[in-house]
Every structure is written in C-alpha cells, then in structure tokens.
Design an enzyme around this catalytic site. Sequence first.
Site, PDB file in Angstrom:
ATOM      1  N   GLY A  77       2.944   1.822  -0.988  1.00 29.25           N
ATOM      2  CA  GLY A  77       3.984   2.736  -2.137  1.00 29.25           C
ATOM      3  C   GLY A  77       4.618   2.924  -0.396  1.00 29.25           C
ATOM      4  O   GLY A  77       3.943   4.075  -0.264  1.00 29.25           O
ATOM      5  N   TYR A  78       5.905   3.465  -0.818  1.00 34.22           N
ATOM      6  CA  TYR A  78       7.129   4.444  -0.035  1.00 34.22           C
ATOM      7  C   TYR A  78       7.509   4.788  -0.959  1.00 34.22           C
ATOM      8  O   TYR A  78       8.243   6.302  -0.219  1.00 34.22           O
ATOM      9  CB  TYR A  78       7.388   3.108   0.925  1.00 34.22           C
ATOM     10  CG  TYR A  78       8.964   2.801   0.559  1.00 34.22           C
ATOM     11  CD1 TYR A  78      10.066   2.770   0.124  1.00 34.22           C
ATOM     12  CD2 TYR A  78       7.913   0.928  -0.354  1.00 34.22           C
ATOM     13  CE1 TYR A  78      10.566   1.395  -0.811  1.00 34.22           C
ATOM     14  CE2 TYR A  78       8.844  -0.083   0.002  1.00 34.22           C
ATOM     15  CZ  TYR A  78      10.259   0.600  -0.381  1.00 34.22           C
ATOM     16  OH  TYR A  78      10.643  -0.596  -1.188  1.00 34.22           O
ATOM     17  N   SER A  80       9.030   5.812  -5.366  1.00 32.16           N
ATOM     18  CA  SER A  80       8.042   6.117  -6.701  1.00 32.16           C
ATOM     19  C   SER A  80       6.273   5.907  -7.322  1.00 32.16           C
ATOM     20  O   SER A  80       5.764   6.004  -7.773  1.00 32.16           O
ATOM     21  CB  SER A  80       9.156   5.493  -7.898  1.00 32.16           C
ATOM     22  OG  SER A  80       8.804   4.458  -8.021  1.00 32.16           O
ATOM     23  N   GLU A 157       8.635  -3.549 -10.744  1.00 29.95           N
ATOM     24  CA  GLU A 157       9.298  -4.330  -9.263  1.00 29.95           C
ATOM     25  C   GLU A 157       9.835  -5.253  -9.499  1.00 29.95           C
ATOM     26  O   GLU A 157      11.126  -4.946  -8.571  1.00 29.95           O
ATOM     27  CB  GLU A 157       8.200  -4.085  -8.205  1.00 29.95           C
ATOM     28  CG  GLU A 157       7.392  -2.873  -8.004  1.00 29.95           C
ATOM     29  CD  GLU A 157       8.531  -0.927  -7.577  1.00 29.95           C
ATOM     30  OE1 GLU A 157       9.386  -1.735  -7.265  1.00 29.95           O
ATOM     31  OE2 GLU A 157       7.811  -0.583  -7.915  1.00 29.95           O
TER      32      GLU A 157
END
Length: 252
Positions: A77-78, A80, A157
């Site tokens: 994760g990068y 939200s 996503e």
Amino acid sequence: MSNLDAFVHLPALRGKLKPAEQSELRGTWERVAQWDERARARGFAPGWRLSDHQLEATRHALLGPMIAARQDLWIYGYGSLMWDPGFHFSEVRLARLQGYQRRFTYWTRIARGTRERPALMLTLERQPDETCCCTGLAFRIGAEVAEEESAMLWRREMLRNGYCPTWLPVDTPQGPLRALVFACNHAHDDYAGEMALDETAAIIAVAAGAIGSNREYLEQMAAQLSALQIDDPYVEQLLQRVRQCAGEAAVR
C-alpha cells in the site's frame, strides 16, 4: 486467523487505520452496486467499469494459484490503503519498493472528483533512477481469508482496470518479501501523466466528489506518512502548494 498482533512491528499505527467493516471502500458486491448507482446518476455509461465476470476472471488469473495453494498474500500500500485498507489483514510492516515513487497521475471523476472537475489520485510511477524508492506498508492477508479479502481489494482497485497489478520484491525491516503492487497503467484513458507541481496542486485544491475532497485525500496521505516518519518530499511540497492555493483563494 493468526494470533499474532497485526501491529507488532508498527505499534504506532494502531488506531490509525479505518477498520475494514467501516470502510466505504471495502468492495462488497453491495457496495459495487452503490458505486454503479452513483455512476448512473452522474451520466456514466453502463460499461464504465469491468463487468463482475471480468473482475473475477482477472483476479483469479493473477491470484488464483496462490489462493489455491493456501498461501498468504502480501499487499503493498502506498496511497489510501495506508489509512483505509478495506480488507482484513494479519500483519503489517513498513515496506520499501525500489525504483518507484508516488505521483498524482490518475484522474477520478466519481470518488473525489466529477466529470466537470476531475480529481487526481496517486499511482506508482517507475523512475529512471533505480536508486529511488517508495516507502509504504506491506499487509499480510492470511491464506484462510485470502479468497474473500482479495476479492474486496480487487473490486476496489481494479474496478476500472486503472492499474497494472504485479508481483514485485519489497524490503521490510523483518526481511524481503514479494508483494502485490498496483502500479500505474499508462495505457488507461484516465492516465493524466505527470504535471508540474503547481498545476497538480491547483487541481487538488478544488476537486471534490462523492466521498470527499481531493485535498482531504492529500492531507490524509501526508498525515499518515508523518505518523510513520516516512519522508516523501513530493507529497510534502505538493501539500504546501495546495495550502498556498487555498490561502490565495481565500484572499480573493
């Protein structure tokens, strides 16, 4: 589920992640139906997203073998995902992805923007300087819940096929691992390309949509990076420019 404390490596993160069941971004089929209704109300065509069949087919094409083998899944994760992952996980670590950096280069016209005034969301852009890196979080989804939880993540996503999901090596303080990374899809219609910082800031300062403003998204990103003591000059400089834009607008 594992008895391991999910936050054993990052105790400072406890209480700073939205619980999965409270997330508006948890991709249940009921929530996807809500997103469909929202899209219809805004004039989007029925084919605005991948079909249910396409979503499941693409997910199983990439993740199916690992799920069938009852292996844990690591998710990088990068953006939200770092404060609102929307899935249940058994462990979280700091993680460094080499050769990539966060960039606001993806348009959104529903969540935090509109068709008339789209917002910009974060993607991962490959950098020519291989020594650069992006520090984010690696989440472990236990094998026993991998089928259900990966579906929740995938519908969120990959709803519009806007990313290129791939397995990449990441480094964590507890050792290297291979994680699922949602990297930039340059061929997508919503790919905006990298803009000058002032141009990006001007868009983020005013865009807003059904789940909040573009600025709020940036503020949340910056706050989570600060809480984790992650230095990201791009995000810091962009936030300064956005706040400056807001100040100038207030003066006018």
